[in-house]
Design a protein around this motif. Structure first.
Motif, PDB file in Angstrom:
ATOM      1  N   UNK A 286       0.339  -1.625   0.051  1.00 49.27           N
ATOM      2  CA  UNK A 286       0.141  -0.067  -0.235  1.00 49.27           C
ATOM      3  C   UNK A 286       1.036   1.023   0.098  1.00 49.27           C
ATOM      4  N   UNK A 287       2.241   1.899   0.576  1.00 51.48           N
ATOM      5  CA  UNK A 287       2.518   2.097   0.969  1.00 51.48           C
ATOM      6  C   UNK A 287       3.329   2.701  -0.443  1.00 51.48           C
ATOM      7  N   UNK A 288       4.248   1.346  -1.081  1.00 50.03           N
ATOM      8  CA  UNK A 288       4.974   1.366  -2.351  1.00 50.03           C
ATOM      9  C   UNK A 288       3.890   2.233  -3.714  1.00 50.03           C
ATOM     10  N   UNK A 289       2.340   2.079  -3.390  1.00 50.26           N
ATOM     11  CA  UNK A 289       1.448   2.276  -4.446  1.00 50.26           C
ATOM     12  C   UNK A 289       1.821   3.802  -4.710  1.00 50.26           C
ATOM     13  N   UNK A 290       0.844   4.022  -2.974  1.00 54.75           N
ATOM     14  CA  UNK A 290       1.165   6.158  -3.096  1.00 54.75           C
ATOM     15  C   UNK A 290       2.173   6.136  -3.265  1.00 54.75           C
ATOM     16  N   UNK A 291       3.479   5.611  -3.000  1.00 53.56           N
ATOM     17  CA  UNK A 291       4.918   6.956  -2.906  1.00 53.56           C
ATOM     18  C   UNK A 291       5.071   6.930  -4.651  1.00 53.56           C
ATOM     19  N   UNK A 292       4.623   5.128  -5.610  1.00 52.77           N
ATOM     20  CA  UNK A 292       5.114   5.440  -7.192  1.00 52.77           C
ATOM     21  C   UNK A 292       3.454   6.636  -7.512  1.00 52.77           C
ATOM     22  N   UNK A 293       2.049   6.489  -6.808  1.00 52.18           N
ATOM     23  CA  UNK A 293       1.377   7.718  -7.188  1.00 52.18           C
ATOM     24  C   UNK A 293       2.412   8.806  -7.197  1.00 52.18           C
ATOM     25  N   UNK A 294       2.087   9.386  -6.298  1.00 55.33           N
ATOM     26  CA  UNK A 294       2.624  10.750  -5.786  1.00 55.33           C
ATOM     27  C   UNK A 294       3.826  11.335  -6.433  1.00 55.33           C
ATOM     28  N   UNK A 295       4.739  10.328  -6.683  1.00 58.00           N
ATOM     29  CA  UNK A 295       5.851  10.983  -7.956  1.00 58.00           C
ATOM     30  C   UNK A 295       4.860  11.358  -9.054  1.00 58.00           C
ATOM     31  N   UNK A 296       5.015  10.293 -10.027  1.00 58.84           N
ATOM     32  CA  UNK A 296       3.976  10.666 -10.968  1.00 58.84           C
ATOM     33  C   UNK A 296       3.600  11.503 -11.092  1.00 58.84           C
ATOM     34  N   UNK A 297       2.799  11.713 -10.190  1.00 57.46           N
ATOM     35  CA  UNK A 297       1.778  13.207 -10.583  1.00 57.46           C
ATOM     36  C   UNK A 297       2.945  14.781  -9.837  1.00 57.46           C
ATOM     37  N   UNK A 298       4.073  14.174  -9.004  1.00 59.90           N
ATOM     38  CA  UNK A 298       4.473  15.450  -9.285  1.00 59.90           C
ATOM     39  C   UNK A 298       5.481  15.197 -10.769  1.00 59.90           C
ATOM     40  N   UNK A 299       5.396  14.604 -11.090  1.00 52.35           N
ATOM     41  CA  UNK A 299       6.419  14.228 -12.954  1.00 52.35           C
ATOM     42  C   UNK A 299       6.174  15.445 -13.031  1.00 52.35           C
ATOM     43  N   UNK A 300       4.656  14.417 -13.554  1.00 52.42           N
ATOM     44  CA  UNK A 300       3.487  15.962 -14.733  1.00 52.42           C
ATOM     45  C   UNK A 300       3.496  16.739 -14.299  1.00 52.42           C
ATOM     46  N   UNK A 301       3.507  17.491 -12.293  1.00 53.23           N
ATOM     47  CA  UNK A 301       3.386  18.573 -12.391  1.00 53.23           C
ATOM     48  C   UNK A 301       4.730  19.750 -13.916  1.00 53.23           C
TER      49      UNK A 301
END
Length: 318
Positions: A286-301
């Motif tokens: 669960x923690x890994x999924x949230x971490x990867x999703x946050x990274x992906x959103x920041x990259x798009x920003x």
């Protein structure tokens, strides 16, 4: 100020997406068949002790309350505790996540450099045998599996030619930056394969579109060297598209990185999550999924901000 307002607006838009991701990540853990505590400790503890462990991890609470406890742990308690090791989840995830970011950054660099060069080569020689040959290779490469391609690279360049290490991130006994780069080359190329070829297609289209514009015809009629036209005008005008496509392909590249980490035994978060899935260590998953999703959103920003900075039309529209 307009750019700052845009960044603030995008950050606000990330909040509901992160909430949705957190809900899905939580449900993935709690609704998966099987009891995580029993799968981890059934052979070592009595039923009464297992019930105590469930209470310790909050697994005896109603589902909605478990979710809010889990969210609180994400911010206050290092993501909760790993079922397998009993250590904070983020203490386990952050070191391999840094290694994944290193590999992702290297893969992105390979994607941008090689993808742009391949696309420009095909675009500059549009309609010739060079263009047809390059696009044939692009078509073939687009249908390859990243996993299989990684194994081919290992077989040819590591085992047969001996140019690069077979696996791992560093040599035994450690090593400096050159050693890290040597270990990065094959996994970075493997991870970048699909995104690189997608980028090459878009760059080729952009170059072809630019070369038939009025300003290119005018420069050529005035005797301006092709090197100057392409280097100072065509490339500069397609640069925002390169950045934009690269940002959109980050998700594909990260997915490729997870497979590549397994092939090359790279100590990243993909390897960590595979181990967590095999051990049914749901807090880590669960923690890994949230971490990867946050990274992906920041990259798009970050991608949006860079594109706005490079494209005067977008900048003026804000």
């Amino acid at each position: 100020m307009k750019l700052l307002r845009h960044i603030g607006f995008r950050l606000l838009n990330m909040v509901p997406i992160l909430i949705l991701v957190s809900v899905l990540a939580f449900l993935l853990g709690v609704l998966t068949p099987g009891d995580p505590v029993e799968s981890q400790f059934a052979s070592r503890y009595t039923p009464a002790q297992l019930d105590e462990l469930r209470a310790t991890y909050g697994l005896n609470l109603p589902l909605w309350e478990q979710y809010f406890v889990w969210v609180k742990n994400l911010f206050a308690d290092g993501g909760g505790l790993s079922l397998a090791l009993g250590t904070p989840v983020f203490d386990m995830l952050i070191p391999p996540f840094r290694n994944t970011l290193i590999l992702t950054a290297a893969g992105t660099l390979v994607c941008v450099v090689l993808g742009s060069l391949i696309g420009m080569l095909a675009g500059f020689f549009h309609g010739t045998w060079i263009d047809r040959g390059v696009m044939l290779l692009v078509q073939i490469g687009s249908n390859l599996s990243v996993y299989w391609f990684g194994l081919v690279l290992i077989s040819v360049f590591a085992l047969h030619l001996g140019w690069f290490p077979v696996s791992g991130m560093r040599s035994r006994g450690g090593g400096g930056f050159p050693d890290l780069v040597q270990h990065l080359v094959l996994p970075a190329v493997s991870a970048a394969l699909i995104s690189m070829l997608v980028l090459a297609r878009f760059v080729r289209i952009g170059v072809i579109r630019e070369t038939v514009t009025d300003y290119v015809r005018t420069f050529r009629s005035q005797g301006v060297p092709l090197r100057t036209i392409y280097g100072k005008n065509v490339v500069r005008n397609i640069l925002p598209s390169i950045v934009n496509i690269t940002g959109l392909e980050i998700g594909t590249l990260i997915a490729g990185v997870f497979f590549v980490e397994i092939v090359f035994n790279w100590p990243g978060i993909g390897t960590q999550l595979v181990n967590a899935v095999n051990g049914k260590d749901y807090p880590v998953i669960q923690g890994g999924i949230v971490l990867v999703a946050l990274c992906y959103l920041l990259v798009n920003l970050i991608t949006d901000v860079i594109v706005d900075s490079l494209d005067p039309k977008l900048r003026g529209a804000r």
